[in-house]
Enzyme design. Structure first.
Site, PDB file in Angstrom:
ATOM      1  N   CYS A 115       0.829  -1.202   0.000  1.00  0.00           N
ATOM      2  CA  CYS A 115       0.000   0.000   0.000  1.00  0.00           C
ATOM      3  C   CYS A 115       0.870   1.262   0.000  1.00  0.00           C
ATOM      4  O   CYS A 115       1.391   1.652  -1.026  1.00  0.00           O
ATOM      5  CB  CYS A 115      -0.989  -0.042   1.166  1.00  0.00           C
ATOM      6  N   HIS A 216      -3.574  -5.101   0.547  1.00  0.00           N
ATOM      7  CA  HIS A 216      -3.074  -5.469   1.872  1.00  0.00           C
ATOM      8  C   HIS A 216      -3.059  -6.985   2.049  1.00  0.00           C
ATOM      9  O   HIS A 216      -3.982  -7.563   2.643  1.00  0.00           O
ATOM     10  CB  HIS A 216      -3.950  -4.829   2.961  1.00  0.00           C
ATOM     11  N   GLU A 218      -1.509  -8.697   4.135  1.00  0.00           N
ATOM     12  CA  GLU A 218      -1.504  -9.061   5.560  1.00  0.00           C
ATOM     13  C   GLU A 218      -2.910  -9.160   6.145  1.00  0.00           C
ATOM     14  O   GLU A 218      -3.104  -9.711   7.236  1.00  0.00           O
ATOM     15  CB  GLU A 218      -0.668  -8.058   6.366  1.00  0.00           C
TER      16      GLU A 218
END
Length: 242
Positions: A115, A216, A218
């Protein structure tokens, strides 16, 4: 065999509360270090450090580097005036992460930008950003409500590293209101959304593992990008051509 040591950049917040304490804190959502651990790496958090040479010294001890998501990049970094919707600058974090990226590129250290990490890579190498993406694409769907990720589909560009790692369109977690405008000269877009937003960047000329994505990973359960980073950090052979 020792696990590759993967550094992850962090936030630096002036006023954070936990338990009975309210203090400045270096912090990061747990999804980042958990993703590194799932992918077989050993995670080390890298809070901003303004000491001369600190980024070079940190990178010299790492096997790989992740630049995490976070606040908007200061527009002055790419020669722009702030948009009314651009957030307050994180000056220490901007300086630290740009120095980390530069040191990683200089050493050929495996690098994954997430990001904000994609945006910083583009800015460092001479690119610019859209400061408020809904003004450009006409919708707000690259982010959910405050504190909630949206999802959208990302399609890789054939022939790129991103396509070798993600060969078919994937649904990804997303939360951003800024995005790549002018792509830096040494970079090439390697994934897009249906509205044309650049969703991944990599280098035009082959080099050691370096990739950045606007979404993202994660916040999801797809470990392929991080496994590729950890593999490169551990000395694995490059991802073969498709």
């Amino acid at each position: 065999m020792a696990k590759p040591l993967i550094g992850i950049s962090t936030y630096l917040e002036d006023d954070t509360r936990w338990g009975v304490w309210r203090l400045p804190a270096a912090l990061l959502p747990a999804g980042y270090h958990q993703l590194v651990q799932r992918a077989g790496g050993l995670a080390a958090l890298l809070p901003p450090d303004g000491a001369p040479g600190a980024a070079d010294e940190a990178v010299a001890r790492l096997d790989g580097l992740v630049i995490a998501g976070g606040p908007d990049v200061r527009p002055a970094r790419y020669g722009a005036e702030p948009h009314p919707r651009t957030g307050p600058p994180a000056l220490a974090r901007d300086a630290w992460e740009l120095a980390l990226i530069a040191a990683a590129l200089d050493r050929g250290l495996p690098l994954l930008g997430i990001c904000r990490g994609l945006q910083l890579l583009n800015v460092l190498l001479g690119g610019t950003l859209h400061q408020h993406l809904p003004d450009v694409v006409g919708h707000p769907h690259h982010a959910g409500p405050p504190g909630q990720f949206a999802r959208h589909e990302v399609t890789s560009v054939p022939g790129t590293l991103t396509a070798r790692l993600l060969p078919t369109p994937v649904s990804v977690p997303t939360y951003h209101h800024q995005a790549v405008d002018r792509v830096a000269p040494d970079l090439t877009p390697s994934a897009h959304t249906a509205d044309g937003t650049v969703e991944a960047l990599e280098f035009t000329e082959p080099r050691p593992f370096a990739l950045a994505v606007q979404w993202h990973p994660e916040a999801g359960d797809d470990d392929r990008l991080m496994r590729a980073l950890v593999g490169a950090a551990g000395g694995a052979a490059p991802v073969p051509a498709a």
